[in-house]
Design a protein around this motif. Structure first.
Motif, PDB file in Angstrom:
ATOM      1  N   ARG A   3      48.910  46.022  32.957  1.00 40.82           N
ATOM      2  CA  ARG A   3      48.014  46.620  31.953  1.00 40.82           C
ATOM      3  C   ARG A   3      46.563  46.230  31.933  1.00 40.82           C
ATOM      4  O   ARG A   3      45.735  46.897  31.816  1.00 40.82           O
ATOM      5  CB  ARG A   3      48.838  46.775  30.670  1.00 40.82           C
ATOM      6  N   GLU A   4      46.694  44.638  32.071  1.00 43.14           N
ATOM      7  CA  GLU A   4      45.319  44.255  32.113  1.00 43.14           C
ATOM      8  C   GLU A   4      44.316  44.645  33.098  1.00 43.14           C
ATOM      9  O   GLU A   4      43.103  44.740  33.063  1.00 43.14           O
ATOM     10  CB  GLU A   4      45.490  42.513  31.937  1.00 43.14           C
TER      11      GLU A   4
ATOM     12  N   ARG B 295      43.921  51.337  42.191  1.00 40.09           N
ATOM     13  CA  ARG B 295      44.085  52.160  41.225  1.00 40.09           C
ATOM     14  C   ARG B 295      45.575  52.806  41.539  1.00 40.09           C
ATOM     15  O   ARG B 295      46.606  52.852  40.894  1.00 40.09           O
ATOM     16  CB  ARG B 295      43.246  53.470  40.777  1.00 40.09           C
TER      17      ARG B 295
ATOM     18  N   SER C 147      39.364  50.230  34.503  1.00 41.79           N
ATOM     19  CA  SER C 147      38.720  51.421  33.709  1.00 41.79           C
ATOM     20  C   SER C 147      37.451  50.903  33.231  1.00 41.79           C
ATOM     21  O   SER C 147      36.376  51.584  33.415  1.00 41.79           O
ATOM     22  CB  SER C 147      39.949  51.622  32.766  1.00 41.79           C
ATOM     23  N   GLU C 148      37.518  49.586  32.701  1.00 41.52           N
ATOM     24  CA  GLU C 148      36.302  49.349  32.015  1.00 41.52           C
ATOM     25  C   GLU C 148      35.115  48.959  32.758  1.00 41.52           C
ATOM     26  O   GLU C 148      33.910  49.255  32.716  1.00 41.52           O
ATOM     27  CB  GLU C 148      36.645  47.795  31.203  1.00 41.52           C
TER      28      GLU C 148
ATOM     29  N   ALA D 224      44.584  47.298  34.794  1.00 52.13           N
ATOM     30  CA  ALA D 224      44.379  48.729  34.580  1.00 52.13           C
ATOM     31  C   ALA D 224      43.033  48.913  33.540  1.00 52.13           C
ATOM     32  O   ALA D 224      42.075  49.625  33.848  1.00 52.13           O
ATOM     33  CB  ALA D 224      45.577  49.762  34.032  1.00 52.13           C
ATOM     34  N   HIS D 225      43.134  47.923  32.408  1.00 51.09           N
ATOM     35  CA  HIS D 225      42.041  48.112  31.649  1.00 51.09           C
ATOM     36  C   HIS D 225      40.868  47.365  32.479  1.00 51.09           C
ATOM     37  O   HIS D 225      39.540  48.331  32.232  1.00 51.09           O
ATOM     38  CB  HIS D 225      42.403  47.115  30.588  1.00 51.09           C
ATOM     39  N   LEU D 226      40.920  46.448  33.368  1.00 51.57           N
ATOM     40  CA  LEU D 226      39.707  45.915  33.922  1.00 51.57           C
ATOM     41  C   LEU D 226      39.090  46.921  35.058  1.00 51.57           C
ATOM     42  O   LEU D 226      37.874  47.316  34.947  1.00 51.57           O
ATOM     43  CB  LEU D 226      39.949  44.691  34.769  1.00 51.57           C
TER      44      LEU D 226
END
Length: 124
Positions: A80-81, A108, A87-88, A83-85
């Motif tokens: 999840r971290e 991804r 995306s961010e 995926a956030h990175l």
């Protein structure tokens, strides 16, 4: 909870700053990948080069067109971290490091495939 270790690709194709753009295009095409880490002569990750760099930047070698600012994660970084990175930072892949050593790459696509695993159904 899945981590980078669980989902990363470990078959790595890398280049150096001296790699020609022709050789880069050949690697990306033949291996059906869209980007790859750039390593220094001593094996340190010093950049990332992608199809977007290849078609939008001018130069003769990978060193001329690569992205030098590289975000990375460790093997223990939660999915999840990561995926956030991705995306961010609006990036498509991130190197997985064990200290200074490149041990994998999470894209991804790796995250999407991990979401399909039986043990991850609740994450959908």
């Amino acid at each position: 909870m899945l981590t980078a270790r669980d989902i990363m690709s470990t078959t790595l194709h890398t280049v150096t700053v001296q790699t020609t753009l022709y050789d880069l295009a050949n690697l990306l095409s033949s291996k059906r990948i869209s980007g790859t880490p750039v390593l220094s002569d001593d094996g340190a990750v010093i950049g990332i080069v992608t199809e977007a760099d290849l078609i939008s930047k001018t130069g003769a070698t990978v060193g001329d067109i690569m992205t030098r600012s590289v975000s990375s994660v460790t093997e223990d970084t939660p999915m999840r971290e990561i995926a956030h990175l991705l995306s961010e930072k609006d990036i498509k892949r991130v190197p997985v490091m064990r200290g200074e050593k490149l041990v994998g790459l999470v894209s991804r696509g790796d995250i999407v495939r991990a979401m399909l695993r039986d043990d991850q159904q609740e994450a959908l």
